[in-house]
Design an enzyme around this catalytic site. Structure first.
Site, PDB file in Angstrom:
ATOM      1  N   PHE A  12     -36.523  -7.991  -5.455  1.00 45.39           N
ATOM      2  CA  PHE A  12     -35.432  -7.206  -6.046  1.00 45.39           C
ATOM      3  C   PHE A  12     -35.555  -5.718  -5.662  1.00 45.39           C
ATOM      4  O   PHE A  12     -34.671  -5.167  -4.991  1.00 45.39           O
ATOM      5  CB  PHE A  12     -35.457  -7.441  -7.563  1.00 45.39           C
ATOM      6  CG  PHE A  12     -34.811  -6.383  -8.384  1.00 45.39           C
ATOM      7  CD1 PHE A  12     -33.484  -6.033  -8.179  1.00 45.39           C
ATOM      8  CD2 PHE A  12     -35.530  -5.720  -9.376  1.00 45.39           C
ATOM      9  CE1 PHE A  12     -32.882  -5.047  -8.948  1.00 45.39           C
ATOM     10  CE2 PHE A  12     -34.940  -4.747 -10.156  1.00 45.39           C
ATOM     11  CZ  PHE A  12     -33.614  -4.394  -9.933  1.00 45.39           C
ATOM     12  N   ILE A  13     -36.658  -5.075  -6.022  1.00 43.39           N
ATOM     13  CA  ILE A  13     -36.796  -3.652  -5.697  1.00 43.39           C
ATOM     14  C   ILE A  13     -36.952  -3.494  -4.179  1.00 43.39           C
ATOM     15  O   ILE A  13     -36.351  -2.618  -3.567  1.00 43.39           O
ATOM     16  CB  ILE A  13     -37.985  -3.005  -6.449  1.00 43.39           C
ATOM     17  CG1 ILE A  13     -37.751  -3.070  -7.961  1.00 43.39           C
ATOM     18  CG2 ILE A  13     -38.189  -1.547  -5.999  1.00 43.39           C
ATOM     19  CD1 ILE A  13     -38.884  -2.510  -8.825  1.00 43.39           C
ATOM     20  N   ASP A  32     -42.975 -11.177   3.375  1.00 41.88           N
ATOM     21  CA  ASP A  32     -42.672 -11.694   2.038  1.00 41.88           C
ATOM     22  C   ASP A  32     -42.867 -13.214   2.040  1.00 41.88           C
ATOM     23  O   ASP A  32     -42.408 -13.906   2.950  1.00 41.88           O
ATOM     24  CB  ASP A  32     -41.215 -11.347   1.675  1.00 41.88           C
ATOM     25  CG  ASP A  32     -40.942 -11.449   0.185  1.00 41.88           C
ATOM     26  OD1 ASP A  32     -40.539 -10.444  -0.417  1.00 41.88           O
ATOM     27  OD2 ASP A  32     -41.149 -12.551  -0.384  1.00 41.88           O
ATOM     28  N   GLY A  37     -39.217 -13.398  -4.363  1.00 40.96           N
ATOM     29  CA  GLY A  37     -38.187 -12.752  -3.550  1.00 40.96           C
ATOM     30  C   GLY A  37     -37.505 -13.821  -2.704  1.00 40.96           C
ATOM     31  O   GLY A  37     -37.976 -14.957  -2.625  1.00 40.96           O
ATOM     32  N   LEU A  77     -45.402  -3.735  -2.153  1.00 38.91           N
ATOM     33  CA  LEU A  77     -44.678  -4.147  -3.366  1.00 38.91           C
ATOM     34  C   LEU A  77     -44.996  -5.592  -3.742  1.00 38.91           C
ATOM     35  O   LEU A  77     -44.669  -6.013  -4.848  1.00 38.91           O
ATOM     36  CB  LEU A  77     -43.161  -4.038  -3.151  1.00 38.91           C
ATOM     37  CG  LEU A  77     -42.562  -2.692  -2.740  1.00 38.91           C
ATOM     38  CD1 LEU A  77     -41.046  -2.835  -2.576  1.00 38.91           C
ATOM     39  CD2 LEU A  77     -42.848  -1.627  -3.771  1.00 38.91           C
ATOM     40  N   ALA A 118     -47.239  -0.077  -5.290  1.00 38.18           N
ATOM     41  CA  ALA A 118     -46.423  -0.272  -6.496  1.00 38.18           C
ATOM     42  C   ALA A 118     -47.298  -0.830  -7.603  1.00 38.18           C
ATOM     43  O   ALA A 118     -47.935  -1.866  -7.438  1.00 38.18           O
ATOM     44  CB  ALA A 118     -45.290  -1.242  -6.204  1.00 38.18           C
ATOM     45  N   TYR A 150     -52.371  -9.748 -15.989  1.00 40.09           N
ATOM     46  CA  TYR A 150     -51.509  -9.022 -15.052  1.00 40.09           C
ATOM     47  C   TYR A 150     -51.828  -7.529 -15.103  1.00 40.09           C
ATOM     48  O   TYR A 150     -52.021  -6.882 -14.069  1.00 40.09           O
ATOM     49  CB  TYR A 150     -50.038  -9.288 -15.399  1.00 40.09           C
ATOM     50  CG  TYR A 150     -49.090  -8.627 -14.431  1.00 40.09           C
ATOM     51  CD1 TYR A 150     -49.021  -9.073 -13.113  1.00 40.09           C
ATOM     52  CD2 TYR A 150     -48.281  -7.572 -14.820  1.00 40.09           C
ATOM     53  CE1 TYR A 150     -48.166  -8.464 -12.209  1.00 40.09           C
ATOM     54  CE2 TYR A 150     -47.421  -6.961 -13.923  1.00 40.09           C
ATOM     55  CZ  TYR A 150     -47.357  -7.406 -12.624  1.00 40.09           C
ATOM     56  OH  TYR A 150     -46.522  -6.807 -11.733  1.00 40.09           O
TER      57      TYR A 150
END
Ligand code: UDP
Length: 324
Positions: A12-13, A32, A37, A77, A118, A150
């Protein structure tokens, strides 16, 4: 032309960031594994010859090494996202965050490439101070409460990255994203905004967990992207940690009411105890509000989108997604 490697760039980001980097005339490699994603998040950019999509995992050291070697700057990310996803895949989430990030850091060290890492507001854990400053303590709960794995794994990522930076191996900038929302965010991983919006559009009960008094701030992904670009262009950000978040604090119950009103929905708002949603071992943060003065001072950042505008954007994105 500057070439960026964006791990998790189909998320998303990530997809919004890739769009902005390409618009700025940069080259972008996306690595990715499409766990959360999706390639289709980048579909509108595939006509751009400066974008290369490489399906694969950050744990694949040879691929990572090849890509980091040819990029000028790494933006990391790739991570497990969403409370629901993390609770359903705890081990995989920890390994992605710890083993995956360690491989990214080793590759950056090998080629001495600068890194943007990130991180997440989750690292503050149960810290009750508001607004949260980057120097506030992490208050992580018991290891029997899976959610905190997390926070712990992302905090470890920060420690590792800062250690490389302080050793002089390569420059590192860290950003802690607070609740970021906007077009292309999937409701599948538990995030409240797309979930409540989908429920409102369908006139289904809107599920507010707990008593709904817990508060958050929400950042539009366009503002978040602008903040990332600002930090990338700011060499003094190296070695620093920055909060990226919104300033308008709202309870989840108030949020549900705003969404219901703006979507002109006939939904009922339903309060659901946490143990009916997750399990009796679940813990939530009662309040999470960032202090963004450090970011403001560094790059002059102020969020431009009001919560009302953010909700309008998410409603039109989800309406389009639901008819597609
Ligand atoms: N939440 C909710 N209903 C939902 C999903 C989430 O009330 O359908 C609540 C969740 O318990 C939390 C807040 O909304 O208090 C934000 O949840 P999210 O998972 O989006 O992000 P978090 O801030 O917890 O990482």
């Amino acid at each position: 032309m500057k070439r960026y490697l964006v791990t998790g760039g189909a998320g998303f980001i990530g997809s919004h960031l890739c769009e902005a980097l390409l618009a700025g005339g940069n080259g972008v490699y996306v690595l990715d594994d499409q766990s959360t994603g999706h390639r289709h998040n980048l579909a509108h950019l595939f006509g751009n010859r400066e974008l290369r999509f490489i399906p694969g995992s950050i744990t694949d050291a040879p691929t990572l090494s090849r890509l980091v070697g040819t990029a000028h700057h790494v933006i990391h990310l790739a991570a497990a996202v969403g409370v629901k996803y993390i609770l359903e895949n705890p081990l995989e989430s920890i390994l992605t965050n710890v083993v995956g990030t360690e491989r990214v850091l080793q590759a950056c060290r090998e080629f001495e490439k600068p890194l943007f890492l990130a991180s997440t507001s989750e690292v503050y854990g149960l810290q009750t101070h508001a607004p949260l400053r980057e120097t506030d303590y992490s208050v992580i709960g018991a290891t029997s409460v899976s959610r905190w794995s997390y926070a712990c794994s992302k905090a470890l990522d920060e420690f590792m990255a800062l250690a490389f930076h302080h050793q002089g191996a390569f420059p590192v900038t860290i950003a802690r994203f607070f609740n970021t929302v906007g077009p292309r965010q999937s409701p599948a991983y538990g995030m409240v905004m797309p979930r409540l919006v989908d429920q409102a559009i369908r006139d289904q009960p809107m599920t507010v967990y707990g008593d709904g008094t817990q508060t958050r701030t929400f950042t539009h992904v366009a503002d978040c992207t602008a903040a990332i670009l600002g930090l990338l262009a700011h060499p003094e950000a190296a070695g620093e940690v920055y909060n990226i978040g919104g300033t308008q604090e709202i309870s989840i119950l108030q949020l549900a009411n705003m969404i219901k009103l703006q979507a002109e929905s006939a939904s009922e708002i339903q309060l659901l105890p946490y143990d009916k949603v997750y399990n009796s071992n679940f813990e939530d943060m009662p309040r999470r509000v960032p202090d963004i003065s450090k970011l403001r001072k560094a790059i002059g950042f102020t969020p431009t989108m009001s919560l009302e505008r953010i909700i309008t954007d998410v409603i039109s994105d989800r309406r389009a997604a639901l008819v597609a």
